[in-house]
Design a protein around this motif. Structure first.
Motif, PDB file in Angstrom:
ATOM      1  N   ALA A  96       0.820  -1.217   0.000  1.00 52.02           N
ATOM      2  CA  ALA A  96       0.000   0.000   0.000  1.00 52.02           C
ATOM      3  C   ALA A  96       0.853   1.265   0.000  1.00 52.02           C
ATOM      4  O   ALA A  96       0.535   2.235   0.672  1.00 52.02           O
ATOM      5  CB  ALA A  96      -0.963  -0.006   1.180  1.00 52.02           C
ATOM      6  N   LYS A  97       1.938   1.238  -0.751  1.00 49.67           N
ATOM      7  CA  LYS A  97       2.785   2.418  -0.940  1.00 49.67           C
ATOM      8  C   LYS A  97       2.945   2.661  -2.444  1.00 49.67           C
ATOM      9  O   LYS A  97       2.922   1.709  -3.235  1.00 49.67           O
ATOM     10  CB  LYS A  97       4.154   2.233  -0.294  1.00 49.67           C
ATOM     11  CG  LYS A  97       4.119   2.100   1.221  1.00 49.67           C
ATOM     12  CD  LYS A  97       5.528   1.904   1.779  1.00 49.67           C
ATOM     13  CE  LYS A  97       5.531   1.687   3.279  1.00 49.67           C
ATOM     14  NZ  LYS A  97       6.915   1.483   3.799  1.00 49.67           N
ATOM     15  N   PRO A  98       3.131   3.901  -2.858  1.00 49.25           N
ATOM     16  CA  PRO A  98       3.280   4.181  -4.289  1.00 49.25           C
ATOM     17  C   PRO A  98       4.713   3.986  -4.777  1.00 49.25           C
ATOM     18  O   PRO A  98       5.674   4.234  -4.036  1.00 49.25           O
ATOM     19  CB  PRO A  98       2.863   5.651  -4.396  1.00 49.25           C
ATOM     20  CG  PRO A  98       3.263   6.238  -3.081  1.00 49.25           C
ATOM     21  CD  PRO A  98       3.061   5.144  -2.052  1.00 49.25           C
ATOM     22  N   VAL A  99       4.816   3.561  -6.021  1.00 45.87           N
ATOM     23  CA  VAL A  99       6.114   3.335  -6.661  1.00 45.87           C
ATOM     24  C   VAL A  99       6.132   4.046  -8.006  1.00 45.87           C
ATOM     25  O   VAL A  99       5.238   3.844  -8.838  1.00 45.87           O
ATOM     26  CB  VAL A  99       6.393   1.832  -6.876  1.00 45.87           C
ATOM     27  CG1 VAL A  99       7.788   1.622  -7.476  1.00 45.87           C
ATOM     28  CG2 VAL A  99       6.257   1.057  -5.577  1.00 45.87           C
ATOM     29  N   GLY A 100       7.136   4.877  -8.222  1.00 46.06           N
ATOM     30  CA  GLY A 100       7.349   5.518  -9.506  1.00 46.06           C
ATOM     31  C   GLY A 100       8.612   4.971 -10.154  1.00 46.06           C
ATOM     32  O   GLY A 100       9.410   4.293  -9.498  1.00 46.06           O
ATOM     33  N   VAL A 109       2.751   4.353 -10.197  1.00 48.04           N
ATOM     34  CA  VAL A 109       2.325   5.606 -10.811  1.00 48.04           C
ATOM     35  C   VAL A 109       2.477   5.491 -12.328  1.00 48.04           C
ATOM     36  O   VAL A 109       3.496   5.006 -12.829  1.00 48.04           O
ATOM     37  CB  VAL A 109       3.165   6.777 -10.262  1.00 48.04           C
ATOM     38  CG1 VAL A 109       2.785   8.080 -10.950  1.00 48.04           C
ATOM     39  CG2 VAL A 109       2.971   6.896  -8.759  1.00 48.04           C
ATOM     40  N   ARG A 110       1.472   5.925 -13.046  1.00 47.95           N
ATOM     41  CA  ARG A 110       1.485   5.794 -14.496  1.00 47.95           C
ATOM     42  C   ARG A 110       2.629   6.562 -15.135  1.00 47.95           C
ATOM     43  O   ARG A 110       3.306   6.076 -16.042  1.00 47.95           O
ATOM     44  CB  ARG A 110       0.152   6.301 -15.075  1.00 47.95           C
ATOM     45  CG  ARG A 110       0.135   6.332 -16.598  1.00 47.95           C
ATOM     46  CD  ARG A 110      -1.071   7.102 -17.110  1.00 47.95           C
ATOM     47  NE  ARG A 110      -1.078   7.189 -18.566  1.00 47.95           N
ATOM     48  CZ  ARG A 110      -0.370   8.070 -19.267  1.00 47.95           C
ATOM     49  NH1 ARG A 110       0.428   8.932 -18.648  1.00 47.95           N
ATOM     50  NH2 ARG A 110      -0.434   8.082 -20.586  1.00 47.95           N
ATOM     51  N   ASP A 111       2.854   7.806 -14.700  1.00 49.65           N
ATOM     52  CA  ASP A 111       3.826   8.683 -15.342  1.00 49.65           C
ATOM     53  C   ASP A 111       5.246   8.265 -14.996  1.00 49.65           C
ATOM     54  O   ASP A 111       5.544   7.915 -13.845  1.00 49.65           O
ATOM     55  CB  ASP A 111       3.578  10.120 -14.906  1.00 49.65           C
ATOM     56  CG  ASP A 111       2.163  10.560 -15.225  1.00 49.65           C
ATOM     57  OD1 ASP A 111       1.925  11.007 -16.353  1.00 49.65           O
ATOM     58  OD2 ASP A 111       1.296  10.411 -14.337  1.00 49.65           O
ATOM     59  N   THR A 112       6.130   8.310 -15.977  1.00 46.20           N
ATOM     60  CA  THR A 112       7.520   7.904 -15.787  1.00 46.20           C
ATOM     61  C   THR A 112       8.467   8.957 -16.346  1.00 46.20           C
ATOM     62  O   THR A 112       8.060   9.871 -17.057  1.00 46.20           O
ATOM     63  CB  THR A 112       7.826   6.569 -16.499  1.00 46.20           C
ATOM     64  OG1 THR A 112       7.654   6.751 -17.916  1.00 46.20           O
ATOM     65  CG2 THR A 112       6.912   5.451 -16.015  1.00 46.20           C
ATOM     66  N   ASP A 132       4.617  14.942  -8.625  1.00 45.08           N
ATOM     67  CA  ASP A 132       3.287  15.416  -8.215  1.00 45.08           C
ATOM     68  C   ASP A 132       2.345  14.239  -7.971  1.00 45.08           C
ATOM     69  O   ASP A 132       1.645  14.183  -6.956  1.00 45.08           O
ATOM     70  CB  ASP A 132       2.690  16.332  -9.289  1.00 45.08           C
ATOM     71  CG  ASP A 132       3.281  17.727  -9.279  1.00 45.08           C
ATOM     72  OD1 ASP A 132       3.942  18.092  -8.285  1.00 45.08           O
ATOM     73  OD2 ASP A 132       3.086  18.456 -10.278  1.00 45.08           O
ATOM     74  N   ARG A 133       2.315  13.309  -8.914  1.00 46.01           N
ATOM     75  CA  ARG A 133       1.410  12.151  -8.792  1.00 46.01           C
ATOM     76  C   ARG A 133       1.865  11.232  -7.651  1.00 46.01           C
ATOM     77  O   ARG A 133       1.040  10.726  -6.883  1.00 46.01           O
ATOM     78  CB  ARG A 133       1.384  11.379 -10.117  1.00 46.01           C
ATOM     79  CG  ARG A 133       0.993  12.221 -11.320  1.00 46.01           C
ATOM     80  CD  ARG A 133      -0.527  12.334 -11.479  1.00 46.01           C
ATOM     81  NE  ARG A 133      -0.903  13.401 -12.396  1.00 46.01           N
ATOM     82  CZ  ARG A 133      -0.886  13.327 -13.719  1.00 46.01           C
ATOM     83  NH1 ARG A 133      -0.449  12.230 -14.313  1.00 46.01           N
ATOM     84  NH2 ARG A 133      -1.284  14.340 -14.451  1.00 46.01           N
ATOM     85  N   LEU A 134       3.152  11.020  -7.546  1.00 44.54           N
ATOM     86  CA  LEU A 134       3.678  10.149  -6.496  1.00 44.54           C
ATOM     87  C   LEU A 134       3.388  10.732  -5.114  1.00 44.54           C
ATOM     88  O   LEU A 134       3.003  10.006  -4.189  1.00 44.54           O
ATOM     89  CB  LEU A 134       5.189   9.968  -6.682  1.00 44.54           C
ATOM     90  CG  LEU A 134       5.860   8.950  -5.759  1.00 44.54           C
ATOM     91  CD1 LEU A 134       5.571   7.537  -6.243  1.00 44.54           C
ATOM     92  CD2 LEU A 134       7.372   9.178  -5.735  1.00 44.54           C
ATOM     93  N   THR A 135       3.547  12.040  -4.976  1.00 43.20           N
ATOM     94  CA  THR A 135       3.294  12.684  -3.695  1.00 43.20           C
ATOM     95  C   THR A 135       1.815  12.601  -3.322  1.00 43.20           C
ATOM     96  O   THR A 135       1.469  12.357  -2.155  1.00 43.20           O
ATOM     97  CB  THR A 135       3.750  14.154  -3.736  1.00 43.20           C
ATOM     98  OG1 THR A 135       5.155  14.192  -4.039  1.00 43.20           O
ATOM     99  CG2 THR A 135       3.519  14.843  -2.400  1.00 43.20           C
ATOM    100  N   TRP A 136       0.935  12.789  -4.299  1.00 40.89           N
ATOM    101  CA  TRP A 136      -0.506  12.653  -4.014  1.00 40.89           C
ATOM    102  C   TRP A 136      -0.821  11.273  -3.462  1.00 40.89           C
ATOM    103  O   TRP A 136      -1.482  11.118  -2.431  1.00 40.89           O
ATOM    104  CB  TRP A 136      -1.320  12.912  -5.282  1.00 40.89           C
ATOM    105  CG  TRP A 136      -2.806  12.970  -5.008  1.00 40.89           C
ATOM    106  CD1 TRP A 136      -3.543  14.076  -4.736  1.00 40.89           C
ATOM    107  CD2 TRP A 136      -3.711  11.854  -4.980  1.00 40.89           C
ATOM    108  NE1 TRP A 136      -4.860  13.724  -4.530  1.00 40.89           N
ATOM    109  CE2 TRP A 136      -4.990  12.371  -4.671  1.00 40.89           C
ATOM    110  CE3 TRP A 136      -3.560  10.477  -5.177  1.00 40.89           C
ATOM    111  CZ2 TRP A 136      -6.124  11.555  -4.564  1.00 40.89           C
ATOM    112  CZ3 TRP A 136      -4.692   9.661  -5.055  1.00 40.89           C
ATOM    113  CH2 TRP A 136      -5.951  10.205  -4.759  1.00 40.89           C
TER     114      TRP A 136
END
Length: 202
Positions: A114-118, A147-150, A181-185
């Motif tokens: 449950a953590k985001p990965v970029g 996250v979708r954006d790379t 921005d997306r990762l921080t959200w």
């Protein structure tokens, strides 16, 4: 720096001799370190306990926090567990990502949940994007949110100057801002959720 910045681990996924990963990771950590809502640390898999010269330089430039070598907090497991979000810096080896990165991913479970990965990738014509697509499937199995954006560098060594910065900073800089921005959200949202209730996997 905000009162409760998001703790971001930037993972250098390659351990090969002559690798380009530390250069890419140092640049990205510098971009992330400009934000006052992020607390950035480089996790170099080639030197998990002591860090690397490139990582130290990035840490100084980006205002990253130091971990005590040899302690639990200074270990890879400790750093991953303490992080609220991750960015994996990966090359592409044979249409996929490095084996040492796979070993570290598979050696941990709760640290990713449950953590985001970029992703920041680099390589030849593909820019490492095939490695990223493989990593998305792996992290989904570990209950992480990708996250979708790379950010990707095609022909990476020719994209950077001797100062370790992209020759044309506009495009990768803009991509890094969107990714962050997306990762921080996601990071802030999931951290709040963790604090409100435990994550359930079964």
């Amino acid at each position: 720096m905000s009162a409760h910045p998001l703790r971001l681990a930037v993972i250098v996924g390659s351990t090969r001799e002559g690798r380009f990963g530390p250069t890419v990771a140092a640049w990205f950590a510098g971009e992330a370190g400009r934000r006052n809502d992020l607390d950035v640390e480089i996790v170099d898999l080639a030197a998990p306990e002591a860090g690397t010269e490139a990582g130290t330089e990035a840490g100084t430039r980006a205002g990253t926090r130091a971990a005590d070598a040899g302690s639990e907090a200074g270990s890879v497991t400790g750093k991953l567990g303490a992080a609220d979000a991750f960015v994996v810096v990966t090359p592409e080896y044979n249409h996929s990502y490095p084996a040492p990165l796979k070993a570290v991913i598979d050696s941990h479970f709760r640290e990713w949940q449950a953590k985001p990965v970029g992703f920041v990738s680099y390589g030849g014509l593909s820019g490492g994007l095939r490695a990223v697509e493989h990593l998305r499937v792996v992290f989904a199995e570990l209950h992480a949110v990708t996250v979708r954006d790379t950010v990707s560098f095609h022909g990476a060594r020719s994209c950077f100057g001797p100062d370790g910065r992209p020759l044309d900073e506009a495009v990768p800089g803009a991509a890094a801002r969107v990714l962050l921005d997306r990762l921080t959200w996601w990071g802030l949202t999931l951290r709040d959720a963790h604090q409100a209730r435990p994550y359930v996997t079964a």
